[in-house]
Enzyme design. Structure first.
Site, PDB file in Angstrom:
ATOM      1  N   LYS A   1       0.839  -1.202   0.000  1.00 11.13           N
ATOM      2  CA  LYS A   1       0.000   0.000   0.000  1.00 11.13           C
ATOM      3  C   LYS A   1       0.879   1.259   0.000  1.00 11.13           C
ATOM      4  O   LYS A   1       2.067   1.196   0.344  1.00 11.13           O
ATOM      5  CB  LYS A   1      -0.884  -0.006   1.250  1.00 11.13           C
TER       6      LYS A   1
ATOM      7  N   TYR B   1      15.294  30.064   7.879  1.00  8.82           N
ATOM      8  CA  TYR B   1      14.182  30.893   8.322  1.00  8.82           C
ATOM      9  C   TYR B   1      14.216  31.173   9.820  1.00  8.82           C
ATOM     10  O   TYR B   1      14.439  30.275  10.621  1.00  8.82           O
ATOM     11  CB  TYR B   1      12.855  30.224   7.975  1.00  8.82           C
TER      12      TYR B   1
HETATM   13  C1  LIG Z   1      -0.283  -1.725   6.665  1.00 11.77           C
HETATM   14  C2  LIG Z   1      -0.954  -2.970   7.117  1.00 11.77           C
HETATM   15  C3  LIG Z   1      -0.209  -4.144   7.357  1.00 11.77           C
HETATM   16  C4  LIG Z   1       1.297  -4.204   7.294  1.00 11.77           C
HETATM   17  O1  LIG Z   1       1.840  -3.770   8.519  1.00 11.77           O
HETATM   18  P1  LIG Z   1       3.402  -3.837   8.826  1.00 11.77           P
HETATM   19  O2  LIG Z   1       3.478  -3.502  10.250  1.00 11.77           O
HETATM   20  O3  LIG Z   1       4.073  -2.812   7.960  1.00 11.77           O
HETATM   21  O4  LIG Z   1       3.852  -5.214   8.499  1.00 11.77           O
HETATM   22  C5  LIG Z   1      -0.905  -5.288   7.690  1.00 11.77           C
HETATM   23  N1  LIG Z   1      -2.262  -5.283   7.806  1.00 11.77           N
HETATM   24  C6  LIG Z   1      -2.990  -4.174   7.599  1.00 11.77           C
HETATM   25  C7  LIG Z   1      -4.460  -4.226   7.748  1.00 11.77           C
HETATM   26  C8  LIG Z   1      -2.361  -2.981   7.258  1.00 11.77           C
HETATM   27  O5  LIG Z   1      -3.104  -1.875   7.054  1.00 11.77           O
END
Ligand SMILES: *Cc1c(COP(=O)(O)O)cnc(C)c1O
Length: 389
Positions: free
Chosen positions: A51, A272
């Site tokens: 994702k 800044y």
């Molecule tokens: C992002 C996500 C994962 C992966 O999690 P990690 O800690 O990066 O392994 C697994 N399950 C769901 C539902 C997620 O949203």
């Protein structure tokens, strides 16, 4: 693949004229898949979570490498992300973990995407689309066992799964949940969630595929692996907090080239608000990366450091949208064009995403996932760049 006269330039050749870039190590991806498989053992599928642009690493390079390395499935959160994987020509099962609309159903069926189905409306739409296309819509149901984020409550999940089962063209393949305290020092709440999940599983014994574990849960709790584990962070070579694990190799490096090196006098300010003032005569290096690239603004004033010639150099002054400053006084040779390592190795020193996260007051997921679209991603194998996106 970017056209280029040498098909596979070295990293040095490919980055000579770049202000900043991300390197992703394809060999390390394969090594991490092997190491994780070894840790979770046989009979458990590896669902690679890609994702959010593969956590900012560049999904066009990471997802095909994971498929080649032999993961069993891919998972994303949004439906358009799933379609993007199909557009890359990937044929593995793809699971959507997040919310989808009935309007998404025809495309999901067409592209053989497995949806997490949270409502009868979505189920009906999937059924209609499946029947119209002469295909099967495969769905998973997410049980909210206590995280209280996405999903449906246990009783509702049972009723929903039983309903979906009656719909023509719909196959309920999976039941899943997600842990609230997976990487906390005290993850005992996972046992409570497991009890709720187990009770739901018992009422739906006909659902063949169960999954509950992200990286941390997969590494820490064998009893929660079921038929598959969903790993994002660990496949990127970073162990979650409080988790044991095999030796993993970080797959991402973030680098830049000094855009300017100049001397300032004691008492002169930098950036800044002139919030940082030189205590002594100093040499200041300009790094052409900023918060627009996902490099956290607060790092400039919170102890962030980068490597120049293998020497850790402190960030000074407020980081800006496109650039930040480092004190390179300790590196007398520092000059425009020198390589700067923001995350990664240089001259025997290493800066990890975890270190950056600690300085920024966040978690390593939040350091890499927001890395910006302006940074080119260079995917390399054996030191040669195979893909630039
Ligand atoms: C992002 C996500 C994962 C992966 O999690 P990690 O800690 O990066 O392994 C697994 N399950 C769901 C539902 C997620 O949203």
């Amino acid at each position: 693949m970017q056209p280029s006269s040498t098909p596979h330039p070295t990293l040095a050749e490919a980055t000579r004229a770049r202000n900043a870039w991300i390197e992703v190590d394809l060999d390390a991806i394969e090594a991490n898949v092997r190491a994780l498989r070894g840790w979770i053992g046989p009979g458990v599928e590896l669902i690679a979570v890609v994702k959010a642009n593969a956590y900012g690493h560049g999904v066009e390079g990471v997802a095909p490498a994971l498929e080649r390395a032999g993961v069993d499935r891919l998972a994303v959160v949004w439906m358009p992300e799933a379609l993007g994987l199909r557009a890359l020509g990937l044929t593995l099962p793809v699971l959507v973990l997040g919310h989808a609309f009935p309007e998404d159903a025809p495309a999901a069926v067409e592209a053989s995407i497995t949806m997490t189905c949270h409502s009868r409306e979505l189920g009906r739409a999937l059924s209609l689309a499946a029947v119209a296309a002469g295909k099967t819509a495969t769905v998973h149901v997410k049980v909210d066992t206590g995280l209280h984020r996405f999903g449906v409550a246990p009783d509702e999940a049972v009723a929903l799964a039983e309903f979906l089962r009656t719909l023509p063209g719909v196959e309920v393949e999976g039941l899943w949940t997600h842990m609230a305290n997976a990487d906390e020092a005290d993850d005992s709440f996972s046992s409570r969630q497991r009890a709720v999940f187990e009770a739901t599983v018992k009422r739906l014994p006909w659902v063949p595929y169960r999954h509950t574990a992200n990286s941390a849960t997969a590494l820490r709790r064998g009893e929660l692996r079921y038929e598959g584990v969903r790993s994002g962070l660990a496949l990127r070579g970073v162990l979650p907090p409080n988790s044991p694990g095999p030796d993993l190799q970080p797959i991402l490096a973030l680098k830049a080239r000094l855009a300017r090196v100049h001397a300032i006098e004691p008492g002169e300010g930098v950036s800044y608000g002139l919030a940082w003032k030189a205590g002594a005569a100093s040499r200041i290096g300009l790094v052409p990366v900023g918060y627009a690239d996902g490099w956290k603004r607060q790092l400039g004033t919170a102890g962030g450091r980068v490597l120049v010639a293998g020497v850790p150099c402190p960030m000074v002054g407020r980081a800006a949208m496109d650039q930040f400053m480092v004190d390179v006084t300790a590196v007398p040779t520092a000059a425009e064009g020198d390589e700067v390592v923001l995350i990664g190795d240089q001259g025997g020193e290493r800066i990890t995403a975890d270190e950056v996260a600690a300085h920024a007051g966040t978690i390593s997921w939040d350091v890499v996932a927001p890395l910006g679209a302006r940074l080119p991603r260079l995917f390399h194998r054996g030191g040669l760049v195979e893909l630039v996106i």
